[in-house]
Design a protein around this motif. Sequence first.
Motif, short mmCIF file in Angstrom:
data_model
loop_
_atom_site.label_atom_id
_atom_site.label_comp_id
_atom_site.label_asym_id
_atom_site.label_seq_id
_atom_site.Cartn_x
_atom_site.Cartn_y
_atom_site.Cartn_z
N GLN A 1 59.06 70.39 14.40
CA GLN A 1 59.99 69.30 14.07
C GLN A 1 60.55 68.67 15.34
N ARG B 1 58.00 66.50 17.00
CA ARG B 1 57.92 65.23 16.25
C ARG B 1 59.08 64.33 16.63
N PHE B 2 60.28 64.95 16.65
CA PHE B 2 61.47 64.18 17.01
C PHE B 2 61.32 63.57 18.39
N GLN C 1 59.23 60.60 18.44
CA GLN C 1 59.70 59.47 17.65
C GLN C 1 61.00 58.85 18.18
N TYR C 2 61.83 59.65 18.80
CA TYR C 2 63.14 59.14 19.21
C TYR C 2 63.34 59.07 20.72
N PRO D 1 59.57 56.93 22.88
CA PRO D 1 59.46 55.46 22.83
C PRO D 1 60.27 54.73 23.90
N ARG D 2 61.18 55.41 24.55
CA ARG D 2 61.89 54.76 25.66
C ARG D 2 60.93 54.29 26.74
#
Lengths: 592, 592
Positions: free
Chosen positions: B556, B559-560, B563-564, B567-568
């Motif tokens: 998890q 994945r986080f 995704q968070y 992307p920066r």
Amino acid sequence: MQYISLRNLRFILHEVLDLEEVRGNERFGDFDREAIDFSLDAAGQLADQYLHPVYTKMDREKAYFADGEVHVLPEVGEGLRALGSSGWLSAAWEPEYDGQLMPLTVLNAGTLIFQAANGNLAAYGLLTKGAANLILEFGSDELKNTYLSKMAAGDWQGTMALTEPQAGSSLSDITSYYEEQEDGSYHIYGQKIYISGGDHTEAENVVHLMLARKKDGPKGVKGVSLFVVPKYLPGPGGLTENHVTTAGIYGKMGQKGYVAAHLMFGEQGITRGFLVGEELRGLNHMFLMMNEARIGTGIMATGAASAAYYASLQYARERPQGRHPGNKDVNAPQVPIIEHADVRRMLLFQKAVVEGSIALLLQCSLYQDQYTARGDDRSRLLLELLTPIAKSFPSEYGNESVSLAMQVMGGAGYTDDHPVEQLFRDIRVNAIYEGTTTIHGLDLLGRKVMLEQGKAVTYLAEEAQSEIGAATGSTASLGSALGKGLAELQQVLTQLLQLAKREDPRVFLADATIFLEYFGLHVIGWMWLKQANAAERALDAVEADGDRDFYRSKLQTARFFFQYVFPRTAGLKKTLLSADRVTLDTDPELLM
Amino acid sequence: MQYISLRNLRFILHEVLDLEEVRGNERFGDFDREAIDFSLDAAGQLADQYLHPVYTKMDREKAYFADGEVHVLPEVGEGLRALGSSGWLSAAWEPEYDGQLMPLTVLNAGTLIFQAANGNLAAYGLLTKGAANLILEFGSDELKNTYLSKMAAGDWQGTMALTEPQAGSSLSDITSYYEEQEDGSYHIYGQKIYISGGDHTEAENVVHLMLARKKDGPKGVKGVSLFVVPKYLPGPGGLTENHVTTAGIYGKMGQKGYVAAHLMFGEQGITRGFLVGEELRGLNHMFLMMNEARIGTGIMATGAASAAYYASLQYARERPQGRHPGNKDVNAPQVPIIEHADVRRMLLFQKAVVEGSIALLLQCSLYQDQYTARGDDRSRLLLELLTPIAKSFPSEYGNESVSLAMQVMGGAGYTDDHPVEQLFRDIRVNAIYEGTTTIHGLDLLGRKVMLEQGKAVTYLAEEAQSEIGAATGSTASLGSALGKGLAELQQVLTQLLQLAKREDPRVFLADATIFLEYFGLHVIGWMWLKQANAAERALDAVEADGDRDFYRSKLQTARFFFQYVFPRTAGLKKTLLSADRVTLDTDPELLM
């Protein structure tokens, strides 16, 4: 030491925002350009004399609780009364209450000066003004006559008493309560925590604007009313005990001179409260003060970031260190660190955050003034939409901004030889005050963007498009960057609103905080384009070198914003568009 | 209260990293899986007993300077000697010096525990170990015999004495100097500032590893030598005065229990220094300790972020507040805040930063061990390339991580009722220690990526590609996200290297700090993919529910991250690829 730029405030007020309409309106006093500049200069002098000199001292000799009393420095009282006697606390009021009908746009420019000079002291005044405004708006004549002049003078401290141990962000869960007596008066019971300015020796009295629940009344927010609960009851014979007891104050990382108290009501005797406005409409009324306090929090954060920017700028000009890359000549003198590209990046970032925030806060103030002047939906909706940004952007980006001020100064910035370490501690609380950033994300996405079928967003887009249309010459590329961003924002919003129809609100709102930052960067982008357009227009006209530099400085900072800050939207967009629900999917037991 | 996860350290050491080769090497002691676990448990017990209980106390009863001495708590000495007597300071050394030949990978896992328990106290040990390692590597037998056992015991404090008032980041500009005497001994003159552990009452002696310039020698770094300069001279009759005078200590925002001293040498009498290694090779030798201290700084930051994560996690589990969006039932009980998606986001962010940093720090330690074992270029180059990331990523993202811990806790997190406000103040200095983030950006882009014609980057790409190749099942999408990112990174790097050929180094290096963050996110992405792959493999095999949860938690969090956080890179890439040179173009006078 400089802590804010008056030149910049004048630029925003006179050259970026259009105050003409407000100025011409009978609701407002006669604030022409000269009067505004005079007010700003007066604020600056007051801040220099009473606020700025005690900023550090309020931290070193912090507020403390002893013998049932909260002790603060005498200078706090002096500063508060100076704000009062010079008319700043009642400036927006009507002459009937010794006000000057000052537009909020001007008043908040003054508040920015006070907050930058010394946020810990200015905050006592801000809170008193906010509490008094609530009495002015909803209070009975008796309440107004009893409280307003003392509060406006800075003799009596005002507070907003909302938070309780079991109810921080969730105001529907407050349990402090009131009981109506046979004579129609009210007794108040319960506890409030984190009450800023909640008690101190420099106030003759403390006036709590307090939410309490009707005993045996409806649950939730529908059972909540608003009261004036004074520490001492004013009466013909003077002040008498009202049994508001201070249990203690909180030890905080920062704002050590600005007390946060734990208060008890009705435990040591009868505490009387005086209903403000309609019964059971308390939260609704309170929103007037909360919205004002949210803009006020944005101002507080911006003030701290401004002070840190100028401290680090001065240091960067004076501190020699290192040489340019490629220069291996050990006999060459070291250069001031402002010569290094990365130091300039850190300074420009701060300038972009500080001046972008100032523009937004004054833009919001102008919408408030316009709404006051003509009661139009457009101004009201724009203000409502922008309030979560005006509160959160300066608070969140302000943290990063002050952190970069410290980084510019290296080890020196981490020591208490310089004010930046205190500013770093002080500013951090703004992302928690008046609704955490999470709460404002929920407010923006869950409520504001859908207000009246999305009208507020439409109005905002119109405002931004008009600025994009005005971008020519050196600002054309900035305009097209913002335009591209807004088109993407529309796409993101459309997808989110589809989610709102299709899915549980939990799914729709899961990334509301990310959306808040994403949306906020576009809003600040609009503010920078607006400033850049104004600077571009001005550049053609001015002749003085100093003025040219000022406008070129604006254009450089706008360029910087679009090149170094605005691109963050790209990553945020990816996160917002992802269909993966990892935060919702992660069971609590998997957080280990 | 939990401050680190031993389970996670075991996972990294046994399941993510491949210690087999190191374990089998004769250079290292017999550290099998059981011995490693035993060492970690022992570290945990020591940390629980001596370090963690005094973390807050060291802040509240901070170090102070009085009567020419720096006073620290007796518990500092007890903790330091506990680290010494349990063998942690000399663990990596050969048995000849009472060492256990412990691999650095294991030793640094222990150091992570100490730093998470109490970074202020652990730092005294870290510094002593680093100073002693320098003597061990370059010192004469006499120096080794005189100093090592006392330092390893934690009786004598070690320091690195580099910084001077006029020379912070620029070591070529130091002016403290030495004079060789007729008898071949050296006298030392000058001042050093910000010397961590520079003097305190709990050390019998303080051993400065100090850089000084040869009087009338070459300018720049070529004139600098390394010395042992003890506070007291060890001799047959005991310790005698060496005239190292403490002028004072710095008031710091955090790490108030960990002194930073201002020292003067040779001002009140003769100060003797003892040459370490070759004369005029001082800075070169010092890099051994500086590189170790850079990894150590990453560990320090990670430890603080770990402690804050677990404090906020516990709070989020226990604190009820609000209800799920859409639930308007005021009679429903409030939910623990860990139920809210945005609180989970803030917790997962912390977990992603903390565990990603731990993986990288131990990966770097393993490269060091591998290089020690077989002296290969690959390990050495990978370590050199990754050191700026291992120092900077935990320091910079750690600030944000601890800030989110505070945000999870709301007002409570800002008060000193909880440890997070101290952790927030303490961690901030890591981005300044041992070369600011700017310096590491310049190191990475200006030196490391071009080392031996870019071989280090090639090796790193191979490592990452091999992990991408191993990604299957639930980790396949993570692997492809990283793969896509690496392809873009290659494009960015190619463009930057073209710039290096074509343009002034100032242009090439202007955005080195941005590149450092951009590159670092890919490195941490690799670390998360590596952990996810290991978890995916393990999930198939385990049966116990608790173990399954551990591995699912890893998946998890990976994945986080993608995704968070990852992307920066999208925004950073835009900035890096832009041809606009706004930071270089902005004349200092336009910063106003």
